[in-house]
Every structure is written in C-alpha cells, then in structure tokens.
Design a protein around this motif. Structure first.
Motif, PDB file in Angstrom:
ATOM      1  N   TYR A 102      38.951  43.374  41.065  1.00 43.47           N
ATOM      2  CA  TYR A 102      38.084  42.687  40.093  1.00 43.47           C
ATOM      3  C   TYR A 102      38.925  42.466  38.847  1.00 43.47           C
ATOM      4  N   ALA A 128      28.986  46.019  39.386  1.00 45.39           N
ATOM      5  CA  ALA A 128      29.104  44.658  38.841  1.00 45.39           C
ATOM      6  C   ALA A 128      27.778  44.162  38.276  1.00 45.39           C
ATOM      7  N   ILE A 148      32.217  44.793  34.950  1.00 48.00           N
ATOM      8  CA  ILE A 148      32.716  43.738  35.846  1.00 48.00           C
ATOM      9  C   ILE A 148      31.640  42.649  35.880  1.00 48.00           C
ATOM     10  N   ALA A 195      30.072  39.184  37.054  1.00 45.49           N
ATOM     11  CA  ALA A 195      30.090  38.166  38.116  1.00 45.49           C
ATOM     12  C   ALA A 195      28.991  37.141  37.818  1.00 45.49           C
ATOM     13  N   ASN A 224      35.310  38.405  40.926  1.00 47.04           N
ATOM     14  CA  ASN A 224      34.276  39.385  40.562  1.00 47.04           C
ATOM     15  C   ASN A 224      32.999  39.197  41.381  1.00 47.04           C
ATOM     16  N   TYR A 232      33.723  40.841  44.532  1.00 49.32           N
ATOM     17  CA  TYR A 232      33.588  42.301  44.362  1.00 49.32           C
ATOM     18  C   TYR A 232      32.104  42.710  44.442  1.00 49.32           C
TER      19      TYR A 232
END
Ligand SMILES: N=CN[C@@H](CCC(=O)O)C(=O)O
Ligand SMILES: [Zn+2]
Length: 435
Positions: free
Chosen positions: A25, A301, A328, A330, A369, A372
């Motif tokens: 990531y 995430a 993280i 996304a 991401n 991930y």
C-alpha cells in the motif's frame, strides 16, 4: 531473450507504475512520490503476468529475439495499472430514479429508508427478479465499469436479505467471476438492512446460524466462493453489538472483514473494525479521531466513497486528516441504485475536488490501496514484475488527464487490458470493443 509472450506495450510517454518495490500500500508520502517511467515498455507473458518493465530501449534489446501475440505502439500515450473499484453494489433490479427526485426535493436518505423505500425498494425488486435477469444487467454494469478503466471490482450482495435471494445474488456474482475477464472480489452483505417484520437481533441470529453456515457449505462444495463479509453498521440498521457478532462470525468462517461504518452517524465502527482486524471500512464520513488513530495502527484501509457524500450532500470524509495520520486511503465508486456512478476516473476527480486529495493520492487510492482493501495488492494495483497484466492505455501524454478531464474517460481510454488480453478497445482506435 527468445520465447513467446502475450503482449508488448511499447514506448509509452509515461508508464505509471504507481509503485515499484513490492509495496502492499502507499501512505501519503509514498503516494506523493508515485513511480512513473518515461519512454518505457511493459511485457506480459502468456500466463497473463508481467514479465518485464523498463526503458523502451532496454526492453527492445532484452526481447530482441522474442515473439509477441500483440504489440501496441504507445508513443505519446500513457499506460497505467487497471483501476480497482473497492466498493460496489452492482447486482439488483429496480432503479430508484424517482427517489433521486425526492432527495433533490429535500428528503434525506434515512427518511426514505424508514418510509420503506431505499434499500427496501431494491430488495423487493431483486427478490422477484430471476437469476438470468440479474446476471444480464450485472454483466452490462461490469462492462461499463471496465470501459471506464476498472479491471478489479469488489461486488456485494445485500439486496436479498433472505437466504434464498442472497444466494441468488452470490451465484450471479460467481458466474461473472468465472465467465468474465474483469476481476471480482465478492462480498456477502446479508446485513445490508434489517428485513421488514424482523428485529436487528433476529436478523443477526439468522445470519449467524443459517446464512454463514450455508456459505461455508457452498465453499466446501466449490459452488460459491465468497471473499469478504460486510454489515451496514448504522443507527436504525445494525448497531455496534450486532455488527460485532456478525463480523466475528464471518471472520471465523474465513471471510475478510470489509464493512460500512460511521456513514450517517458516529457509531465507533472504525474502532470496532480495528479491533476485529478488518481489512477495510467504507464511508467514514462520521469517523471519530480515535477511530482514525485505531485504523492507522491496525493497517485497516479506509475506503472513501466520494459519490455518496456528493449525492446525499453529506459532510465529506476527512481524507486529509486520515492521510496525515497514516491511514491507508482507498477509493470506491459505491455504484448502487442510490449513487449511480460506475466510473473510477469520476470518483478520483471528486476525491480531488471535494476531499482535497492530490491527483497522485487519488490514483494510489484507486489502484494499489484499493487492491490492498481487497487483500489483493500482491497481484494487483501496480505495474510490477510478477503482477497480473492489468493495464489501461490513455490517449494523452500526461496521465493526470484521466482525472482532470471530468467525465472524459470515454474519449481518453484507448484500451483496457486484463491479464495481457485486450478486453476493451475504443472504437476510435479502429475496431469495435471486444465486449
Ligand atoms: N449505505 C449503505 N449502502 C449503500 C447504499 C445502498 C442503497 O442505498 O441501495 C452505500 O454504501 O451507499
Ligand atoms: Zn455501500
């Protein structure tokens, strides 16, 4: 190097790797230093995986004795990884265009839901639809996502609520997984809403004692393989305690936790997800400061959904604070009958304008991401040796046009490639799309 390969994309003006060192990531600093090569090429093998990435001259020398099923001259163009859409609800019958009018006139999402509309309306229509009808519309929606550059998409059930219809939806998703080129990560979302005539506790018990054991049985028999479990953790839907029970039971069955939290009210969903080891939590418009810290620490995430905040005129998720705190981040389209958007380029544009993300951050959020968030960043989300050959070619010499040209992806995207195979070619490039 001799040998036979599937595809050579040659001499791209920009080859946007996103990352190139096996990162799982990218946090804020990594996203800002996005890996981009100039005058570069990429080779995909016959197994669909990337075999080489590098300067065009070096690749030409290295593969001088090789043969390729297909070579595409990318001079003056950009090559990017296929986009990853980390949150969609694409299997349903019965659109809600009439509710869009109600919302424009001032009705809130929850007012419509509590009056029996919203998710309930879609559930009624989805329960009545045949598997064939659902598959046919779902297929068209996936093709549309693909034309907008998505090569891996998370797909939820959740408009069945009863076991029979949830399984019908999951079978439809499984069929697409097996028959279409686009990648799919499937999510059981039987706790998307409390079925009419039941309490949340009754629905929770039914999911834990009937739905999840059935999914386990179908996985063992090889009929349906689900990847993630989801719950709509929200005031008036599933509270924190029911959410905990369902997610824990799902995790015990081997599913990855990936759920809706802190959307309309602060629920402490982020704190719960971090504690349970969730791979991802979506929405988070109402996340607490403690929740952000907990998610950063747990490497859980945050899947932000700019279309929903835009559509429902909610407060925007605090993307900047999350990035600063080491979460993280996304992105997902949240494609559903409430937010009818299947384009990740539009989603990235909204993330930049409304959530104040940079274009580099938005691209990292829609590739590595997002991969991930689905537990797939080992194989997806960047252009690196050994990863799946999922790529898009855009007709521009700077990749940022994909975000800048708001709604312009149809004119910009020349090719969409999955595992080295062309799954969409813009008519402008000579032939009709292969879909
Ligand atoms: N918030 C819950 N679920 C969806 C909306 C589903 C629907 O309204 O049909 C979402 O993520 O926005
Ligand atoms: Zn959703």
């Amino acid at each position: 190097m001799a040998g036979e390969y599937r595809l050579l994309l040659e001499n791209a003006q920009q080859l946007v790797l996103v990352c190139g060192r096996g990162e799982k990531y990218l946090l804020q600093a990594g996203a800002e230093r996005l890996a981009v090569l100039r005058h570069a090429s990429v080779v995909v093998g016959r197994d669909g995986y990337i075999k080489a990435v590098g300067q065009a001259d070096a690749i030409r020398n290295q593969f001088s004795g090789a043969s390729f099923e297909r070579v595409i001259d990318c001079s003056g163009k950009c090559v990017l990884p296929g986009l990853v859409d980390a949150h969609t609800h694409p299997v349903w019958a019965g659109d809600r265009v009439h509710e869009f009018a109600m919302k424009l006139a001032g009705a809130s999402y929850m007012e419509i839901h509590q009056a029996g509309g919203g998710i309930h309306f879609t559930v009624e229509h989805t329960q009545k639809a045949t598997e064939e009808e659902l598959f046919s519309t779902f297929k068209h929606r996936l093709e549309r996502m693909c034309r907008a550059g998505s090569t891996l998409v998370e797909c939820k059930s959740g408009y069945g609520l009863n076991l029979e219809t949830e399984l019908k939806m999951l079978r439809v998703i499984e069929r697409a997984k097996r028959s279409m080129d686009i990648g799919i990560s499937s999510t059981y979302c039987g706790a998307h809403s409390v079925p009419k005539g039941r309490t949340a506790t009754e629905a929770t018990d039914d999911i834990i004692h009937n739905h999840l054991p059935k999914l386990k049985e179908l996985k063992l028999s090889g009929e349906i393989h689900v990847n993630n479990i989801d719950v709509f953790c929200e005031k008036g839907v599933f509270d924190l305690d029911s959410t905990r029970r369902i997610l824990q039971a799902g995790k015990d069955t081997g599913l990855q936790i990936n759920f809706h939290g802190d959307e309309l009210h602060p629920m402490k969903s982020a704190e719960l997800g971090a504690e349970l080891g969730a791979q991802a939590i979506s929405h988070l418009e109402e996340v607490s400061d403690e929740g952000i810290t907990a998610m950063a620490r747990a490497k859980c995430a945050a899947v932000l959904l700019p279309t929903t905040a835009y559509m429902l005129r909610l407060k925007q998720p605090q993307a900047r604070k999350m990035l600063k705190e080491g979460v993280i981040v996304a992105l997902g389209s949240d494609f559903n009958p409430n937010a009818y958007c299947s384009s990740m380029p539009i989603v990235m544009h909204l993330a930049c304008v409304n959530m104040k993300m940079s274009m580099n951050e938005a691209l990292a959020a829609a590739t590595i991401n997002a991969a991930y968030a689905l537990g797939k960043s080992d194989t997806h989300g960047s252009i690196e040796n050994g990863k799946q050959g999922d790529l898009i070619i855009i007709n521009s010499s700077r990749w940022e046009h994909l975000i800048y040209q708001f709604g312009g992806h149809e004119a910009l995207i020349d090719y969409v490639i999955v595992k080295g195979k062309i799954v969409y070619k813009n008519e402008r490039c000579g032939i009709m799309s292969s879909y």
